[in-house]
Design a protein around this motif. Structure first.
Motif, PDB file in Angstrom:
ATOM      1  N   UNK A  81      34.859  -4.133 -18.787  1.00 56.44           N
ATOM      2  CA  UNK A  81      35.644  -5.493 -18.778  1.00 56.44           C
ATOM      3  C   UNK A  81      34.694  -6.651 -18.639  1.00 56.44           C
ATOM      4  N   UNK A  82      34.557  -7.567 -19.580  1.00 53.48           N
ATOM      5  CA  UNK A  82      33.870  -8.735 -19.410  1.00 53.48           C
ATOM      6  C   UNK A  82      34.452 -10.141 -19.926  1.00 53.48           C
ATOM      7  N   UNK A  83      34.126 -11.132 -18.995  1.00 51.66           N
ATOM      8  CA  UNK A  83      34.477 -12.221 -19.566  1.00 51.66           C
ATOM      9  C   UNK A  83      33.334 -13.497 -19.267  1.00 51.66           C
ATOM     10  N   UNK A  84      32.649 -13.895 -20.513  1.00 52.44           N
ATOM     11  CA  UNK A  84      31.344 -14.422 -20.425  1.00 52.44           C
ATOM     12  C   UNK A  84      31.769 -16.018 -21.052  1.00 52.44           C
ATOM     13  N   UNK A  85      31.860 -17.131 -20.411  1.00 44.12           N
ATOM     14  CA  UNK A  85      32.072 -18.368 -20.979  1.00 44.12           C
ATOM     15  C   UNK A  85      30.705 -19.105 -21.375  1.00 44.12           C
ATOM     16  N   UNK A  86      30.782 -19.933 -22.536  1.00 41.62           N
ATOM     17  CA  UNK A  86      29.819 -20.820 -22.834  1.00 41.62           C
ATOM     18  C   UNK A  86      28.634 -19.906 -23.502  1.00 41.62           C
ATOM     19  N   UNK A  87      28.953 -18.872 -24.396  1.00 40.66           N
ATOM     20  CA  UNK A  87      27.889 -18.031 -24.910  1.00 40.66           C
ATOM     21  C   UNK A  87      27.369 -18.792 -25.945  1.00 40.66           C
ATOM     22  N   UNK A  88      26.128 -19.056 -26.120  1.00 41.04           N
ATOM     23  CA  UNK A  88      25.448 -19.932 -27.012  1.00 41.04           C
ATOM     24  C   UNK A  88      25.052 -19.741 -28.497  1.00 41.04           C
TER      25      UNK A  88
ATOM     26  N   UNK B 296      33.621 -18.608 -25.831  1.00 42.03           N
ATOM     27  CA  UNK B 296      33.878 -17.889 -24.725  1.00 42.03           C
ATOM     28  C   UNK B 296      34.040 -16.334 -25.280  1.00 42.03           C
ATOM     29  N   UNK B 297      33.482 -15.437 -24.603  1.00 41.94           N
ATOM     30  CA  UNK B 297      33.460 -14.064 -24.994  1.00 41.94           C
ATOM     31  C   UNK B 297      34.264 -13.228 -23.878  1.00 41.94           C
ATOM     32  N   UNK B 298      35.330 -12.509 -24.202  1.00 34.59           N
ATOM     33  CA  UNK B 298      35.922 -11.663 -23.190  1.00 34.59           C
ATOM     34  C   UNK B 298      36.531 -10.609 -23.853  1.00 34.59           C
ATOM     35  N   UNK B 299      36.799  -9.534 -22.971  1.00 27.54           N
ATOM     36  CA  UNK B 299      37.548  -8.013 -23.602  1.00 27.54           C
ATOM     37  C   UNK B 299      38.013  -7.348 -22.318  1.00 27.54           C
ATOM     38  N   UNK B 300      38.979  -6.799 -22.379  1.00 26.47           N
ATOM     39  CA  UNK B 300      39.786  -6.106 -21.250  1.00 26.47           C
ATOM     40  C   UNK B 300      40.019  -4.804 -21.832  1.00 26.47           C
ATOM     41  N   UNK B 301      39.443  -3.801 -21.460  1.00 21.29           N
ATOM     42  CA  UNK B 301      39.762  -2.373 -21.670  1.00 21.29           C
ATOM     43  C   UNK B 301      40.735  -1.945 -20.926  1.00 21.29           C
ATOM     44  N   UNK B 302      40.641  -1.891 -19.405  1.00 17.55           N
ATOM     45  CA  UNK B 302      41.803  -1.500 -18.855  1.00 17.55           C
ATOM     46  C   UNK B 302      41.611  -1.928 -17.098  1.00 17.55           C
ATOM     47  N   UNK B 303      42.629  -1.874 -16.397  1.00 16.84           N
ATOM     48  CA  UNK B 303      42.524  -2.312 -15.057  1.00 16.84           C
ATOM     49  C   UNK B 303      40.973  -1.864 -14.486  1.00 16.84           C
ATOM     50  N   UNK B 304      40.513  -2.547 -13.824  1.00 11.52           N
ATOM     51  CA  UNK B 304      39.027  -2.312 -13.280  1.00 11.52           C
ATOM     52  C   UNK B 304      38.122  -1.432 -13.973  1.00 11.52           C
TER      53      UNK B 304
ATOM     54  N   UNK C 261      23.012 -15.855 -28.353  1.00  8.33           N
ATOM     55  CA  UNK C 261      22.407 -15.906 -27.101  1.00  8.33           C
ATOM     56  C   UNK C 261      22.964 -15.271 -25.719  1.00  8.33           C
ATOM     57  N   UNK C 262      22.049 -14.950 -25.156  1.00  9.45           N
ATOM     58  CA  UNK C 262      22.727 -14.075 -23.806  1.00  9.45           C
ATOM     59  C   UNK C 262      21.688 -14.340 -22.770  1.00  9.45           C
ATOM     60  N   UNK C 263      22.520 -15.271 -21.600  1.00  7.88           N
ATOM     61  CA  UNK C 263      21.762 -15.666 -20.588  1.00  7.88           C
ATOM     62  C   UNK C 263      22.269 -14.645 -19.270  1.00  7.88           C
ATOM     63  N   UNK C 264      22.795 -13.851 -19.555  1.00  9.43           N
ATOM     64  CA  UNK C 264      23.022 -12.887 -18.189  1.00  9.43           C
ATOM     65  C   UNK C 264      21.959 -11.611 -17.855  1.00  9.43           C
ATOM     66  N   UNK C 265      21.041 -11.539 -19.024  1.00  9.15           N
ATOM     67  CA  UNK C 265      20.247 -10.630 -18.785  1.00  9.15           C
ATOM     68  C   UNK C 265      18.787 -10.785 -19.640  1.00  9.15           C
ATOM     69  N   UNK C 266      17.558 -10.349 -19.286  1.00  4.93           N
ATOM     70  CA  UNK C 266      16.400 -10.486 -20.030  1.00  4.93           C
ATOM     71  C   UNK C 266      15.844  -9.374 -20.227  1.00  4.93           C
ATOM     72  N   UNK C 267      16.579  -8.216 -20.522  1.00  5.10           N
ATOM     73  CA  UNK C 267      16.005  -6.805 -20.745  1.00  5.10           C
ATOM     74  C   UNK C 267      15.750  -6.615 -22.196  1.00  5.10           C
TER      75      UNK C 267
END
Length: 471
Positions: A411-418, A399-407, A431-437
């Motif tokens: 910021x991101x929170x990505x579960x089950x990065x393979x 699970x990859x997540x990072x909090x820079x500041x409110x809003x 692996x990245x399932x959230x884009x194909x660019x």
């Protein structure tokens, strides 16, 4: 009998110059390849060219008396090319025959051994695939025709870790057995087979949690009791050691052969040399061409500073020694495991190069390009770090997540990065399932890879593999 079955006439080796080359498909064309033999005083006897100057794959060899005349021929395997093959050569370097021992589609290494299985005084050639091939052992005559059967499997057909082989009489029945060495579930298995594929004796296993290639194997009767000992050299990933076992799997010797921390593997052979039983070793890929001799107790013998080639050569060395029946001269043979050298390679031989300007990843195995594909590295302000690193940890899901500041839009929170490979602190290839660019900078600093390619990379690259990030 032993892995490199040297009986008579001429024993051969292939040698490279000491130059180093960056990643290049034609690097080996600049290297002169030679054949060398050394006498029992470790003096150079002969050189003979047998390789195409453009060859960039991985090699193994065995000497084999095909005619039963006491004069040995040379069998050389050429792996990591579109059509891996075995070629036979006479002592003068002229070609006899060539064939593909495995079906089209397998492009890896082919390991070799030889021995006489039917008491006709003519040796057969035994083959087994390296990493990527199923664990099928096959036996051929000098015409490239299978003998006895079409081959047999030493483990489940889905095992793709590779098989090392040797031939010798391990149980004292005056018949040659085939000894197979392969990895499974963090252990190195040793199994014994007849030439018909029947299991003989009792298999045993050795804990080798860090290895990703099986242990090299030779068979020789070191203590003259009529039974050949099983002599094992470390596979890639483990400390450089030799281990000796009897056919019951009982350890009868264990000693270090090169500097601690070297993990490129150890090739091993054994025979009577100048009237004395010796074990001889050579460093694998990324190690220097240092050839060492030991007695059964692991005590260094002969010239402990003997280098078969220029000391800068790092292509890995295959080694064997034996006795010339016709001339009475003991001889040493060495041969490179690969003819391509690449700057920055790890001792695993596997290197991941990420070219940020191209947004492309290149995967190399011992200098040979295995696979390439588009990626997405860090975008502006979140650059992927440049430099030379190594894979220090792997995780199937993170699970990859990072909090820079409110809003904050970053910021991101990505579960089950393979298929995650860590190479510098929090930086990973994954692996990245959230884009194909693919082919465009998209990430927060990691290297994004398609799920399919990431899965392949995860299983292909062990911990310790080099990671090069460059512009």
């Amino acid at each position: 009998m032993f892995k490199k079955n040297i009986q008579s006439f001429l024993i051969l080796s292939i040698v490279l110059g000491g130059s180093f080359f960056c990643f290049s498909n034609n690097a080996s064309a600049q290297i002169e390849k030679q054949v060398r033999t050394f006498d029992n005083k470790l003096q150079l006897v002969n050189e003979l060219k047998i390789l195409d100057q453009a060859f960039e794959g991985v090699m193994d060899f065995t000497t084999v008396d095909l005619g039963g005349d006491g004069i040995s021929e040379l069998a050389v395997s050429y792996g990591y090319q579109a059509f891996p093959e075995v070629k036979l050569f006479r002592a003068d370097g002229s070609s006899i025959n060539a064939w593909q021992p495995y079906p089209i589609g397998y492009e890896g290494r082919i390991n070799l051994a030889s021995g006489d299985f039917d008491a006709d005084k003519k040796d057969e050639i035994v083959t087994a695939p390296g990493e990527g091939g199923g664990p099928q052992v096959r036996i051929f005559d000098g015409f490239g025709q299978t003998k006895f059967n079409k081959g047999f499997f030493v483990d489940d057909e889905t095992n793709r870790a590779g098989v090392e082989i040797a031939v010798g009489d391990v149980n004292g029945d005056k018949k040659n057995e085939i000894v197979a060495s392969f990895l499974k579930d963090g252990k190195n298995w040793i199994k014994f087979y007849s030439h018909l594929g029947d299991v003989v004796g009792t298999p045993f296993q050795i804990e080798v949690a860090d290895a990703f290639e099986p242990m090299k194997v030779a068979v020789y009767d070191l203590d003259n009791d009529g039974k050949g000992e099983i002599i094992l050299g470390s596979g890639m990933g483990n400390e450089p050691e030799v281990r000796i076992y009897n056919d019951a799997g009982i350890s009868v010797g264990w000693f270090a052969v090169y500097q601690a921390g070297f993990r490129g593997g150890v090739d091993v052979s054994a025979a009577k040399f100048d009237g004395i039983n010796y074990i001889v070793t050579a460093a694998g890929f990324s190690g220097g061409p240092h050839i060492r001799f030991f007695n059964q107790k692991g005590e260094p013998q002969l010239n402990n500073k003997f280098f078969a080639y220029d000391e800068s050569f790092r292509g890995g060395v295959n080694v064997s020694l034996g006795h010339f029946n016709s001339s009475g001269v003991d001889t040493l043979v060495v041969m490179p495991q690969t003819v391509t050298e690449v700057d920055g390679l790890s001792s695993s031989g596997k290197t991941i190069k990420v070219d940020v300007s191209e947004q492309r990843l290149y995967a190399y195995d011992r200098g040979r390009l295995i696979k390439t594909f588009l990626i997405s590295s860090g975008r502006k302000g979140f650059d992927t770090p440049y430099g030379k690193f190594s894979v220090y940890k792997k995780r199937a899901l993170v699970r990859m997540s990072w909090f820079y500041s409110e809003n904050n839009p970053n910021n991101y929170d990505l579960p089950n990065v393979p298929s995650v490979l860590f190479f510098k602190g929090p930086y990973t290839l994954h692996g990245a399932y959230w884009h194909h660019n693919w082919g465009h900078r998209m990430s927060h600093g990691c290297v994004n890879i398609s799920n399919e390619n990431a899965k392949w990379l995860y299983h292909w690259a062990p911990v310790g593999s080099t990671v090069l990030i460059q512009e």
